[in-house]
Write an enzyme that holds these catalytic residues in place. Structure first.
Site, PDB file in Angstrom:
ATOM      1  N   SER A  27       0.875  -1.174   0.000  1.00 15.02           N
ATOM      2  CA  SER A  27       0.000   0.000   0.000  1.00 15.02           C
ATOM      3  C   SER A  27       0.909   1.220   0.000  1.00 15.02           C
ATOM      4  O   SER A  27       1.426   1.624   1.047  1.00 15.02           O
ATOM      5  CB  SER A  27      -0.901   0.007   1.239  1.00 15.02           C
ATOM      6  OG  SER A  27      -1.701  -1.153   1.286  1.00 15.02           O
ATOM      7  N   THR A  28       1.140   1.770  -1.194  1.00 12.95           N
ATOM      8  CA  THR A  28       2.085   2.877  -1.292  1.00 12.95           C
ATOM      9  C   THR A  28       1.595   4.127  -0.591  1.00 12.95           C
ATOM     10  O   THR A  28       2.395   4.987  -0.215  1.00 12.95           O
ATOM     11  CB  THR A  28       2.384   3.211  -2.768  1.00 12.95           C
ATOM     12  OG1 THR A  28       1.148   3.503  -3.436  1.00 12.95           O
ATOM     13  CG2 THR A  28       3.069   2.063  -3.455  1.00 12.95           C
ATOM     14  N   CYS A  29       0.289   4.252  -0.405  1.00  8.92           N
ATOM     15  CA  CYS A  29      -0.242   5.441   0.273  1.00  8.92           C
ATOM     16  C   CYS A  29       0.229   5.507   1.724  1.00  8.92           C
ATOM     17  O   CYS A  29       0.347   6.587   2.293  1.00  8.92           O
ATOM     18  CB  CYS A  29      -1.769   5.453   0.227  1.00  8.92           C
ATOM     19  SG  CYS A  29      -2.416   5.668  -1.442  1.00  8.92           S
ATOM     20  N   CYS A  30       0.463   4.338   2.345  1.00  8.24           N
ATOM     21  CA  CYS A  30       0.931   4.337   3.734  1.00  8.24           C
ATOM     22  C   CYS A  30       2.265   3.596   3.871  1.00  8.24           C
ATOM     23  O   CYS A  30       2.631   3.179   4.977  1.00  8.24           O
ATOM     24  CB  CYS A  30      -0.111   3.739   4.668  1.00  8.24           C
ATOM     25  SG  CYS A  30      -0.749   2.127   4.154  1.00  8.24           S
TER      26      CYS A  30
END
Length: 854
Positions: free
Chosen positions: A818-821
């Site tokens: 999950s690149t967002c986090c």
């Protein structure tokens, strides 16, 4: 401030003296002359006083294994006459004792011992001793001498003259504008010791100073701001998250009970990390909370020491808030060993609260005495990465390190006075020589400065400007990928991510203001991406991915990939098979005159410099030096662009006529992008043959043209950079530091990855984690870069990585991220080899964050 300085010199005149001395020192660096005598001052002798009744063992050499020359019984009234030139090594700090005698006022009978030859060595304190331990002997302070002289002075009606015994005091006596009657008495110098410090060894150049500074700065912690009472024990504090505004990290150490650090993350995933100073041993560690914070109160706390692969649980604290009213949570007490990293993990909060609040962190430590860079620090194993230094003895390197540290101490003491107020403005892009100090010749020495980075951060903070609304940009990455595969399909480059971003970030109407790109570090997502035909929501990962895509279009990491944009070209070193180490570099395209785009690239670089994002532009060191404002030369710097051409031009001037005739050289040349340039032509426009006696003139013309081939483009990038970053900040950086702050660390070691990795819902000793690190250790640097991109959307450090558990709905599935986090979800694998194979496949093939694609 050092002891034994002249108290009659006002503070303002001290600063004047230091600035004047700095100016002379900079001239010495520029001209490669020895530093001034006052900077290298060593007193011929100093007086020390014994602190207790004991026996001193005086040794032949500064080593515990050395022969004992004499054993001397001493009392608190015993005086030691020692050489002003001390020595520090692995064992501790040593004094060279010349004479031992009783104090003038002593009523005890103490034998006087004059030591033969150059004296004998006394270990003043061990490298393992604590700052709380009493020293065997202490210097006789100026105040004590003054008391004795006042007695004499009262009788003769004469004011005592200050005695100057420190190099700082001698600098001020030499350069400060003071009246003769206010001057002090300088203790005669040790001429031999001064000459040893001043001497520039044959063959020692600025490159050697630069290498020495790099070695020292790699082992020098920069003191962080806002450490408060923790300053003496901690190098820095890291946190899992913080709430902007009232919940800032600085509130932990501001000693104000009304402020607090508040997290802004997920339940059970909060932590505080203390990077402890070398040699500190924790006596007590606690947190202060307020009962008024209710469900923000921490309920379960785990204290862990060590690195990710070698961690140790020190304590687990469970608090029942229904049964206690204590607001101080005691975590650790009376440890017996040093831990470099201590992490406080808050696993749960009262009444299942999501975030936590901490009012302060309280720490008390024993601390080992600091020896700085002792002589044994410069042994061979520390010089492996610095071959320039390996031909010099550790004694020579040690002495040079002393004088460079003195120089930096002077600089740090007045650095806030050296930058005029007008230079702090963003809009000021010119240096007309009005600065008190020319930083140009200091660049490679500056990494030793402890205060420089704090000043740079201040310059960035006061010039920051966050927008009210976040821009939304629509990106078609499918079209961009098609363009990369066939650049001719979009001659105007409109399909590229670069052009889509450039157009999407422009003001939409006349009333809209253009972006300043001067965002603060708290503004961590500069724009929001809406990806066409992709089923994702950009919460930060898409934004970072757009930066990575843009950088890949400008400077492809694959040497065989087509150039998607015309703004940079591969350096000739990429195609020359000559073993040059700069074979992955790019240079601005000399033939591209779209200077507005170059300026925008400079603004993006400035935004990365200010924030936490990176833009990986693999530019040649020659270009970075030009951007930061360092001087560059043909022989030293242009080989990072075209080593073969530099070698050929230099050999051309030294060729004999027979060899020259074979070359068949014409009055023509090629630029870095392959554009031919004719310097002299015949009537038909063809290049004239180069005559032997014309080769010097030809060589100089080639040097001038190649060094200036991309002047316009570099100037445009620098103009954009200076619209975002104050010029005063750039002047205090080396080109290596500018590259790192824009592009991140080029080398991704396993150790660096471990230091930036944190665990959520999974323990470090879990089998999945062990398989993961085993795979990473087998990865190449490129594969580790791809792994970072897969987890975070970035290709370089620094960036935090979080490892969590994964789903188990199939056998040996691909890893998920999950690149967002910045989170990697680890699955269970049947064996270590399978885990490595699946992870490697993912980093090479799952490069899109569009979950519809895999």
């Amino acid at each position: 401030m050092a002891e034994n300085i002249n108290p009659n010199v006002p503070a303002a005149r001290r600063k004047i003296a230091r600035i004047r001395c700095l100016q002379d020192c900079i001239e010495c660096l520029q001209m490669r002359k020895p530093f001034p005598d006052c900077l290298c001052y060593v007193p011929s002798q100093l007086e020390y006083k014994a602190t207790c009744k004991t026996t001193f063992k005086l040794l032949e050499e500064p080593s515990k294994e050395s022969k004992v020359v004499k054993e001397v019984a001493v009392t608190p009234s015993t005086l030691l006459l020692v050489s002003g030139e001390d020595l520090c090594n692995d064992e501790g700090k040593w004094l060279r004792v010349l004479k031992v005698s009783g104090a003038p006022s002593s009523t005890e009978t103490v034998s006087e011992h004059t030591l033969p030859g150059n004296g004998a060595w006394l270990l003043l304190f061990s490298s393992r001793s604590s700052t709380e331990e009493t020293l065997m002997a202490v210097p006789v302070r100026y105040e004590e001498e003054k008391k004795e002289e006042k007695k004499i002075g009262a009788f003769f009606f004469k004011k005592p003259v200050p005695k100057i015994k420190s190099w700082e005091g001698v600098v001020e006596e030499t350069y400060a504008p003071i009246l003769k009657r206010h001057r002090g008495e300088i203790t005669p110098p040790d001429e031999k010791a001064v000459r040893r410090l001043k001497s520039l060894e044959r063959g020692w150049t600025m490159e050697h100073d630069s290498a020495l500074v790099q070695l020292m700065s790699q082992n020098l912690f920069q003191e962080a701001e806002n450490l408060g009472s923790l300053r003496g024990f901690v190098d820095s504090i890291g946190v899992s998250s913080y709430s902007a505004g009232d919940g800032e990290t600085a509130n932990l150490t501001d000693e104000d009970p009304n402020t607090y650090w508040e997290t802004d993350g997920s339940e059970g995933l909060h932590w505080l990390r203390l990077n402890m100073r070398k040699g500190t041993i924790i006596k007590s560690l606690s947190l202060t909370v307020s009962l008024a914070d209710d469900n923000y109160l921490p309920e379960t706390i785990v204290v862990v020491a060590g690195e990710a692969d070698d961690s140790k649980v020190l304590n687990i604290v469970n608090i029942d808030w229904d049964k206690t009213t204590e607001t101080e949570i005691k975590l650790l007490s009376n440890l017996t060993e040093h831990y470099s990293i201590v992490t406080i993990r808050i696993k749960s909060c009262k009444s299942h609260g999501i975030d936590t609040r901490i009012r302060s962190i309280n720490l008390n430590c024993l601390e080992e005495r600091s020896l700085g860079f002792d002589q044994d620090f410069f042994k061979e194993e520390h010089l492996v990465r610095y071959p320039q230094l390996q031909s010099f003895s550790r004694e020579i390197i040690y002495r040079r390190s002393i004088v460079l540290q003195r120089f930096i101490w002077l600089l740090d003491s007045v650095i806030h006075c050296l930058i005029p107020a007008w230079q702090l403005a963003i809009d000021n892009h010119s240096n007309d020589g009005n600065s008190l100090i020319n930083m140009q010749h200091l660049r490679q020495i500056l990494p030793l400065s402890r205060k420089r980075l704090t000043l740079i951060d201040t310059l960035l903070k006061v010039s920051a400007s966050d927008p009210v609304d976040r821009k939304i940009v629509y990106l078609n990455r499918h079209a961009a990928l098609a363009h990369r595969a066939d650049p001719a399909s979009s001659p105007d480059y409109s399909s590229t991510v670069f052009m889509q971003l450039h157009e999407g970030l422009k003001p939409r109407n006349r009333s809209s203001s253009p972006l300043t790109y001067r965002w603060s570090t708290a503004y961590d997502q500069w724009w929001e991406c809406k990806f066409i035909s992709e089923g994702i929501v950009d919460q930060g990962g898409g934004f970072r991915d757009s930066l990575s895509d843009l950088a890949e279009e400008l400077c492809p990491s694959d040497p065989d990939a087509a150039m998607a944009l015309p703004y940079f070209v591969r350096t000739p070193n990429q195609t020359n098979d000559d073993g040059n180490v700069n074979r992955d570099c790019y240079i601005p395209n000399p033939s591209c005159n779209d200077l507005d785009k170059f300026e925008w690239i400079g603004q993006l670089m400035g935004a990365c410099f200010r924030g936490r994002e990176i833009l990986i532009l693999s530019l040649a060191p020659y270009v970075w030096k030009r951007l930061v404002g360092e001087s560059s030369t043909w022989l030293q710097d242009f080989p990072t662009v075209d080593a073969a051409e530099v070698g050929l031009i230099e050999s051309l001037t030294n060729m004999d006529p027979e060899t020259f005739a074979i070359t068949g050289r014409m009055w023509s040349m090629l630029l870095s992008d392959g554009t031919p340039v004719t310097l002299k032509c015949d009537n038909d426009g063809n290049p004239c043959p180069l005559a032997y006696d014309e080769r010097e003139d030809y060589a100089q013309q080639v040097r001038n043209i190649r060094l200036s081939e991309c002047d316009k483009q570099i100037k445009a990038i620098r103009t954009g950079l200076l619209k975002v970053v104050p010029e005063a900040a750039l002047e205090m950086l080396t080109w290596q530091e500018l590259e790192t702050r824009v592009c991140g660390e080029p080398e991704i070691s396993v150790e660096a990855l471990m230091k930036n990795t944190y665990y959520q819902h999974i323990e470090e000793y879990d089998q999945r984690v062990k398989f993961f690190w085993s795979a990473v250790k087998n990865f190449t640097n490129e594969e580790r870069s791809r792994l970072l991109r897969f987890i975070t959307g970035r290709r370089r450090l620094p960036v935090s990585i979080f490892i969590s558990t994964g789903k188990n709905d199939s056998d040996d599935p691909l890893p998920e991220s999950s690149t967002c986090c910045n989170t990697l979800h680890l699955h269970k694998y049947s064996d270590e080899k399978t885990a490595e194979d699946r992870l490697r496949y993912a980093v090479y093939n799952c490069v899109s964050i569009d979950t519809d694609e895999y």
